[in-house]
Motif scaffolding. Structure first.
Motif, PDB file in Angstrom:
ATOM      1  N   ALA A   1      -7.702   7.757  -0.834  1.00 50.88           N
ATOM      2  CA  ALA A   1      -8.128   7.323  -2.086  1.00 50.88           C
ATOM      3  C   ALA A   1      -8.714   8.523  -2.928  1.00 50.88           C
ATOM      4  O   ALA A   1      -8.276   8.730  -4.135  1.00 50.88           O
ATOM      5  N   ALA A   2      -9.539   9.305  -2.439  1.00 50.62           N
ATOM      6  CA  ALA A   2      -9.886  10.486  -3.307  1.00 50.62           C
ATOM      7  C   ALA A   2      -8.944  11.247  -3.819  1.00 50.62           C
ATOM      8  O   ALA A   2      -8.799  11.980  -4.761  1.00 50.62           O
ATOM      9  N   VAL A   3      -8.171  11.612  -2.637  1.00 47.92           N
ATOM     10  CA  VAL A   3      -6.806  12.507  -3.018  1.00 47.92           C
ATOM     11  C   VAL A   3      -5.951  12.022  -4.115  1.00 47.92           C
ATOM     12  O   VAL A   3      -5.627  12.841  -5.205  1.00 47.92           O
ATOM     13  N   LEU A   4      -5.883  10.795  -4.080  1.00 48.17           N
ATOM     14  CA  LEU A   4      -4.991  10.240  -5.229  1.00 48.17           C
ATOM     15  C   LEU A   4      -5.826  10.092  -6.565  1.00 48.17           C
ATOM     16  O   LEU A   4      -5.300  10.251  -7.566  1.00 48.17           O
ATOM     17  N   LEU A   5      -7.059   9.993  -6.488  1.00 47.75           N
ATOM     18  CA  LEU A   5      -7.815   9.934  -7.875  1.00 47.75           C
ATOM     19  C   LEU A   5      -7.994  11.335  -8.219  1.00 47.75           C
ATOM     20  O   LEU A   5      -8.095  11.334  -9.601  1.00 47.75           O
TER      21      LEU A   5
ATOM     22  N   VAL B   1       0.667  -1.300  -0.083  1.00 46.33           N
ATOM     23  CA  VAL B   1      -0.001  -0.018   0.093  1.00 46.33           C
ATOM     24  C   VAL B   1       0.910   1.292  -0.090  1.00 46.33           C
ATOM     25  O   VAL B   1       0.567   2.068  -0.886  1.00 46.33           O
ATOM     26  N   VAL B   2       1.715   1.336   0.966  1.00 46.27           N
ATOM     27  CA  VAL B   2       2.663   2.575   0.968  1.00 46.27           C
ATOM     28  C   VAL B   2       3.638   2.507  -0.231  1.00 46.27           C
ATOM     29  O   VAL B   2       3.763   3.747  -0.779  1.00 46.27           O
ATOM     30  N   PHE B   3       3.877   1.530  -0.642  1.00 46.32           N
ATOM     31  CA  PHE B   3       4.843   1.354  -1.933  1.00 46.32           C
ATOM     32  C   PHE B   3       4.211   2.162  -3.153  1.00 46.32           C
ATOM     33  O   PHE B   3       4.433   3.154  -3.978  1.00 46.32           O
ATOM     34  N   LEU B   4       3.153   1.573  -3.327  1.00 48.79           N
ATOM     35  CA  LEU B   4       1.981   2.077  -4.608  1.00 48.79           C
ATOM     36  C   LEU B   4       1.595   3.638  -4.403  1.00 48.79           C
ATOM     37  O   LEU B   4       1.588   4.327  -5.128  1.00 48.79           O
ATOM     38  N   ALA B   5       1.201   3.918  -2.977  1.00 46.27           N
ATOM     39  CA  ALA B   5       0.850   5.452  -2.644  1.00 46.27           C
ATOM     40  C   ALA B   5       2.105   6.495  -2.701  1.00 46.27           C
ATOM     41  O   ALA B   5       1.908   7.621  -3.447  1.00 46.27           O
ATOM     42  N   GLU B   6       3.241   5.946  -2.703  1.00 47.62           N
ATOM     43  CA  GLU B   6       4.600   6.946  -2.774  1.00 47.62           C
ATOM     44  C   GLU B   6       4.974   6.922  -4.073  1.00 47.62           C
ATOM     45  O   GLU B   6       5.701   8.216  -4.141  1.00 47.62           O
ATOM     46  N   LEU B   7       4.860   6.129  -4.966  1.00 51.27           N
ATOM     47  CA  LEU B   7       5.329   5.956  -6.165  1.00 51.27           C
ATOM     48  C   LEU B   7       4.999   7.483  -7.027  1.00 51.27           C
ATOM     49  O   LEU B   7       5.777   8.024  -7.683  1.00 51.27           O
ATOM     50  N   PRO B   8       3.752   7.722  -6.980  1.00 49.69           N
ATOM     51  CA  PRO B   8       3.699   8.920  -7.731  1.00 49.69           C
ATOM     52  C   PRO B   8       3.865  10.123  -7.048  1.00 49.69           C
ATOM     53  O   PRO B   8       3.513  11.315  -7.421  1.00 49.69           O
ATOM     54  N   ASP B   9       4.333  10.010  -5.740  1.00 51.78           N
ATOM     55  CA  ASP B   9       4.559  11.227  -5.043  1.00 51.78           C
ATOM     56  C   ASP B   9       5.716  12.133  -5.456  1.00 51.78           C
ATOM     57  O   ASP B   9       6.479  11.696  -6.091  1.00 51.78           O
ATOM     58  N   LYS B  10       5.514  13.274  -5.037  1.00 57.88           N
ATOM     59  CA  LYS B  10       6.487  14.418  -5.386  1.00 57.88           C
ATOM     60  C   LYS B  10       7.686  14.127  -5.178  1.00 57.88           C
ATOM     61  O   LYS B  10       9.098  14.490  -5.527  1.00 57.88           O
ATOM     62  N   THR B  11       8.028  13.472  -3.808  1.00 56.10           N
ATOM     63  CA  THR B  11       9.234  13.217  -3.176  1.00 56.10           C
ATOM     64  C   THR B  11       9.919  12.388  -3.882  1.00 56.10           C
ATOM     65  O   THR B  11      11.335  12.173  -4.039  1.00 56.10           O
TER      66      THR B  11
ATOM     67  N   PHE C   1       6.363  15.897   5.857  1.00 54.60           N
ATOM     68  CA  PHE C   1       5.655  16.021   6.951  1.00 54.60           C
ATOM     69  C   PHE C   1       4.027  15.962   6.843  1.00 54.60           C
ATOM     70  O   PHE C   1       3.603  16.929   6.103  1.00 54.60           O
ATOM     71  N   GLY C   2       3.220  15.208   7.239  1.00 50.80           N
ATOM     72  CA  GLY C   2       1.925  15.286   7.164  1.00 50.80           C
ATOM     73  C   GLY C   2       1.195  14.564   5.863  1.00 50.80           C
ATOM     74  O   GLY C   2       0.101  14.882   5.291  1.00 50.80           O
ATOM     75  N   ASP C   3       2.242  14.174   4.861  1.00 48.43           N
ATOM     76  CA  ASP C   3       2.169  13.704   3.798  1.00 48.43           C
ATOM     77  C   ASP C   3       0.818  12.600   3.764  1.00 48.43           C
ATOM     78  O   ASP C   3       0.774  11.723   4.645  1.00 48.43           O
ATOM     79  N   LEU C   4       0.479  12.380   2.688  1.00 46.02           N
ATOM     80  CA  LEU C   4      -0.496  11.056   2.582  1.00 46.02           C
ATOM     81  C   LEU C   4      -0.017   9.669   3.128  1.00 46.02           C
ATOM     82  O   LEU C   4      -0.643   8.993   3.784  1.00 46.02           O
ATOM     83  N   THR C   5       1.239   9.446   2.737  1.00 47.14           N
ATOM     84  CA  THR C   5       1.830   8.242   3.172  1.00 47.14           C
ATOM     85  C   THR C   5       2.097   8.253   4.793  1.00 47.14           C
ATOM     86  O   THR C   5       2.112   7.143   5.232  1.00 47.14           O
ATOM     87  N   GLN C   6       2.462   9.404   5.350  1.00 47.21           N
ATOM     88  CA  GLN C   6       2.533   9.352   6.626  1.00 47.21           C
ATOM     89  C   GLN C   6       1.167   9.104   7.358  1.00 47.21           C
ATOM     90  O   GLN C   6       1.375   8.384   8.352  1.00 47.21           O
ATOM     91  N   ILE C   7       0.319   9.713   6.822  1.00 45.53           N
ATOM     92  CA  ILE C   7      -1.356   9.653   7.530  1.00 45.53           C
ATOM     93  C   ILE C   7      -1.629   8.068   7.256  1.00 45.53           C
ATOM     94  O   ILE C   7      -2.281   7.523   8.180  1.00 45.53           O
ATOM     95  N   MET C   8      -1.300   7.481   6.008  1.00 40.35           N
ATOM     96  CA  MET C   8      -1.676   6.253   5.829  1.00 40.35           C
ATOM     97  C   MET C   8      -0.922   5.255   6.825  1.00 40.35           C
ATOM     98  O   MET C   8      -1.541   4.314   7.278  1.00 40.35           O
TER      99      MET C   8
ATOM    100  N   ALA D   1      -5.004   4.022  -5.524  1.00 38.74           N
ATOM    101  CA  ALA D   1      -6.326   4.687  -4.968  1.00 38.74           C
ATOM    102  C   ALA D   1      -7.179   3.264  -4.717  1.00 38.74           C
ATOM    103  O   ALA D   1      -8.001   3.485  -3.902  1.00 38.74           O
ATOM    104  N   LEU D   2      -7.201   2.523  -5.629  1.00 43.41           N
ATOM    105  CA  LEU D   2      -8.229   1.281  -5.480  1.00 43.41           C
ATOM    106  C   LEU D   2      -7.816   0.380  -4.386  1.00 43.41           C
ATOM    107  O   LEU D   2      -8.666  -0.098  -3.485  1.00 43.41           O
TER     108      LEU D   2
END
Length: 193
Positions: A81-85, A13-23, A119-126, A176-177
């Motif tokens: 999921a909504a944020v990613l979509l 879950v974290v891997f897939l969410a972080e791949l498209p991230d700005k970092t 800090f406070g990024d989606l993957t940290q919250i996740m 997101a799925l």
């Protein structure tokens, strides 16, 4: 004891969410300018700190009643999921170059970039949500930090090649799925529990 199943789920879950991230893009840019091992050392340390904070926050949530935790994590996963979509493609951000290429300057630049950007990024919250959901801080922390380190490594060493082969939109949709499924499952447990 570490649960391989929990670690694997969190990693995915974290891997897939972080791949498209700005970092991941920032790591790619730093990796093209500086020695990859120096960049990775700083980025990895910052991610480890973020995961520790997220797991601690998620562990506090386990003190609440289970149904409330499931409902809260379900809503937060659905929001993620909504944020990613709804996320729009982001361009590369401007990154300041350290004055020299010493280990401490380069690793420090990578550390500070990730520390501030994540800090406070989606993957940290996740990660906090997953720690609350599974009540297994060691397994969640291990899965999350390994996923973030792998994404950072891919971004630093071979991000451009990966993005040419796998469309960023596909990676984002799969993440997101997965978050949608976890959110619905958590809400189901809140209602039936």
């Amino acid at each position: 004891m570490i649960s391989f199943t929990v670690t694997a789920v969190v990693f995915g879950v974290v891997f897939l969410a972080e791949l498209p991230d700005k970092t991941a893009l920032a790591g790619l840019v730093l990796g093209t300018r500086y020695r990859a091992s120096y960049v990775f050392a700083g980025v990895a340390a910052a991610f480890a700190l973020h995961v520790a904070l997220a797991v601690a926050a998620g562990s506090v949530l386990t003190l609440l009643p289970q149904q409330l935790v499931h409902a809260l994590t379900g809503v937060l996963f659905l929001g993620g999921a909504a944020v990613l979509l709804m996320k729009k493609d982001e361009g590369e951000e401007e990154i300041r170059r350290p004055e020299d290429q010493s280990f401490w300057k380069v690793a420090g630049a990578g550390f500070m970039l990730i520390l501030v950007a994540e800090f406070g990024d989606l993957t940290q919250i996740m990660t906090a949500n997953l720690a609350a959901r599974y009540d297994d801080p060691l397994s969640v922390g291990l899965g999350a930090v390994l996923a973030l380190w792998v994404v950072a490594g891919l971004g630093i060493v071979g991000g451009k090649a990966l993005m040419k082969r796998v469309p960023l939109r596909l990676i984002t949709k799969v993440a997101a799925l997965l978050m949608l499924a976890l959110g619905l499952w958590s809400l189901w447990e809140a209602v039936t529990g």
